[in-house]
Design a protein around this motif. Sequence first.
Motif, PDB file in Angstrom:
ATOM      1  N   TYR A   1      99.758  56.157  25.575  1.00 21.58           N
ATOM      2  CA  TYR A   1     100.704  55.286  26.268  1.00 21.58           C
ATOM      3  C   TYR A   1     100.376  53.827  25.984  1.00 21.58           C
ATOM      4  O   TYR A   1      99.274  53.491  25.548  1.00 21.58           O
ATOM      5  CB  TYR A   1     100.708  55.554  27.779  1.00 21.58           C
ATOM      6  CG  TYR A   1      99.397  55.341  28.496  1.00 21.58           C
ATOM      7  CD1 TYR A   1      99.107  54.140  29.133  1.00 21.58           C
ATOM      8  CD2 TYR A   1      98.454  56.375  28.578  1.00 21.58           C
ATOM      9  CE1 TYR A   1      97.924  53.951  29.812  1.00 21.58           C
ATOM     10  CE2 TYR A   1      97.258  56.202  29.261  1.00 21.58           C
ATOM     11  CZ  TYR A   1      97.002  54.990  29.874  1.00 21.58           C
ATOM     12  OH  TYR A   1      95.813  54.803  30.549  1.00 21.58           O
ATOM     13  N   LYS A   2     101.376  52.983  26.207  1.00 22.81           N
ATOM     14  CA  LYS A   2     101.178  51.548  26.030  1.00 22.81           C
ATOM     15  C   LYS A   2     100.262  51.025  27.114  1.00 22.81           C
ATOM     16  O   LYS A   2     100.522  51.209  28.308  1.00 22.81           O
ATOM     17  CB  LYS A   2     102.522  50.815  26.069  1.00 22.81           C
ATOM     18  CG  LYS A   2     102.411  49.307  25.871  1.00 22.81           C
ATOM     19  CD  LYS A   2     103.779  48.639  25.941  1.00 22.81           C
ATOM     20  CE  LYS A   2     104.308  48.658  27.349  1.00 22.81           C
ATOM     21  NZ  LYS A   2     105.603  47.953  27.484  1.00 22.81           N
TER      22      LYS A   2
ATOM     23  N   SER B  33     106.036  54.857  27.454  1.00 22.63           N
ATOM     24  CA  SER B  33     105.070  55.308  28.452  1.00 22.63           C
ATOM     25  C   SER B  33     104.518  56.656  27.991  1.00 22.63           C
ATOM     26  O   SER B  33     104.702  57.043  26.845  1.00 22.63           O
ATOM     27  CB  SER B  33     105.730  55.397  29.831  1.00 22.63           C
ATOM     28  OG  SER B  33     106.876  56.218  29.785  1.00 22.63           O
ATOM     29  N   THR B  34     103.909  57.387  28.854  1.00 24.28           N
ATOM     30  CA  THR B  34     103.077  58.517  28.468  1.00 24.28           C
ATOM     31  C   THR B  34     103.763  59.541  27.569  1.00 24.28           C
ATOM     32  O   THR B  34     104.835  60.054  27.873  1.00 24.28           O
ATOM     33  CB  THR B  34     102.579  59.232  29.738  1.00 24.28           C
ATOM     34  OG1 THR B  34     101.957  58.273  30.583  1.00 24.28           O
ATOM     35  CG2 THR B  34     101.584  60.321  29.384  1.00 24.28           C
TER      36      THR B  34
ATOM     37  N   SER C  96     109.212  63.276  29.170  1.00 27.05           N
ATOM     38  CA  SER C  96     109.993  62.442  30.063  1.00 27.05           C
ATOM     39  C   SER C  96     111.322  62.105  29.401  1.00 27.05           C
ATOM     40  O   SER C  96     111.534  62.374  28.222  1.00 27.05           O
ATOM     41  CB  SER C  96     109.232  61.152  30.384  1.00 27.05           C
ATOM     42  OG  SER C  96     109.128  60.353  29.237  1.00 27.05           O
TER      43      SER C  96
ATOM     44  N   ARG D 100     105.466  52.237  21.721  1.00 27.70           N
ATOM     45  CA  ARG D 100     105.158  51.535  22.974  1.00 27.70           C
ATOM     46  C   ARG D 100     105.765  52.204  24.193  1.00 27.70           C
ATOM     47  O   ARG D 100     105.973  51.557  25.207  1.00 27.70           O
ATOM     48  CB  ARG D 100     105.660  50.089  22.896  1.00 27.70           C
ATOM     49  CG  ARG D 100     104.978  49.216  21.874  1.00 27.70           C
ATOM     50  CD  ARG D 100     105.507  47.802  22.001  1.00 27.70           C
ATOM     51  NE  ARG D 100     105.314  47.034  20.780  1.00 27.70           N
ATOM     52  CZ  ARG D 100     105.946  45.908  20.519  1.00 27.70           C
ATOM     53  NH1 ARG D 100     106.838  45.435  21.378  1.00 27.70           N
ATOM     54  NH2 ARG D 100     105.715  45.263  19.396  1.00 27.70           N
TER      55      ARG D 100
END
Length: 536
Positions: A243-244, A391-392, A362, A389
């Motif tokens: 993740y970023k 999220s997870t 997600s 970049r």
Amino acid sequence: MDRHIPRLELVVILLVLSGFLLFILNMLTESSNQKCKTPKSSLRHRKSNPREEAKEERSLLNSIKWPGPWVQGLSVELSSDPTKSYFVIQGSSKQHRGGQLLVNVHMQNFLGLPKGHGGDFLIARLHSPNLGAGVAWKVHDHHDGTYTVLFPLLWAGVAWVEITMVHPSEAVAVLKRLQKEQPDRVFFKSLFRSGDLAEITVCNLCLPLNYKPLCNYTDPLTGEPWYCYKPEMLGCDTRINHYKGGYKKNLITEYEAQFFQSDVNIKIPIPASAMGKVTVLPREKGEANVKNNNISAGYYFHGTWRPLNGAVIQQFKDSSAITRCLRGKALYMFGDSTVRQWFEYLSALPNLKLLQLTLYSSYKMGPYMAVDSRNNIRVSYRCHGPPIRFSTVLSSELRYVANELDKIQGGPDTVVLVSMWSHFSTFPDEIYIRRLRHIRRTVVRLLNREPATLVVIRTANLQKLGPGSSLFNSDWFSLQKDALLRVMFRGLHVQLLDAWEMTLAHHLPHDLHPPHAIIRNMMDMILSRICPSEEI
């Protein structure tokens, strides 16, 4: 004789200390300069020609070389001021369709004095708001503070000239420094877990080699590097996700920050010295069409994009027309969130059912597939590999586009759509060239297997900028990546979708994720290429 010994010893000590300090300084300099130099991998990669690749890289980097700065450290008063600069429309206020409109731009500083050098980042468009018309055009830098734009006159009516300074040359110099010295200004993290024990470490394309032990996640097929600092207690094989992590702060000095001020010198329009518009009359009899010369991809008229290469664009106004076009087709979308917009556009069709391909994926990450079993339509989306970049993302779902393309058989009912640019904005151009080279190889292999496969490559687009975002996602970074992409895929049997001009020519504000009106025009272009008029 004894009196000279202390002096000699002192000289020796000073020489030793100087040498030691020089050694330390060199080590520190080498360490800072090696942020993007990765360890040599023992992995065997697909066949390549290092000499030819190095030659191509030098040519590519030379092609995007930006001028200046000629003088550094000047006060902000001597930098480019868009409000004191001006443009001049040459010729009559009434001109004919099919001709060309010449515009000269004169850059001045905050003292109202002419600039003596170029390097400002300017963008230009000609537009008619009442007609929903607009065309973007390249700005030619004369390297003396003056610039020219040669607009084609493509429609009749009142047309306004719009010249915008995205960044002054002094700001571009700062962006060039950041790209070289701070390639890791966006950082990433990964979670490592085994049972109840969990650790988080920093990851990136390039990490200092002598700071901590590294976990090497270099891709075995492409050789694309990726590293994480090794956890204190866990092994490298316990990595769970990606993740970023965030953005580095305090990247520029107070002096440099003066060149990145909202409403002062970031995306500010340049005024006309006199008239800012022309009236375009109908074409004169016997006047030939203006030659495009590959300078512009197209233009808007009544809100609809019209390519200048002669391609016919249809408007797919309802879902039934799109369904008929896509019947029996498989669409593979790879890349960043700007290609995910296309997936979202199509997955909104009433007959397409959205499938989640992994339990823990997600909405933004994917991978996703939308299926219309009745009409045998399949549309899938997968994000590109690091540096992404988002999220997870599960580490098992980090896939490189080149490897995914090698899994596709291809054929006349296969469409491949790729968009990959924004997440590379902070990295040196060499890294982007390497990634595109891997994708290009697999595209060539795909087209050799099945020449009828449709491959569409999306270019970069402009976006909203502020003082902070300019340091990470400036349109100047995007412009450089955009130019590299165009050259690297030139000559291949692929379709280039010019998102840069489609966002610049449109009246809506620039956005990383272009608004629906632009996405609709993009999809009409793609669907028109999939289904020529005679097939619908």
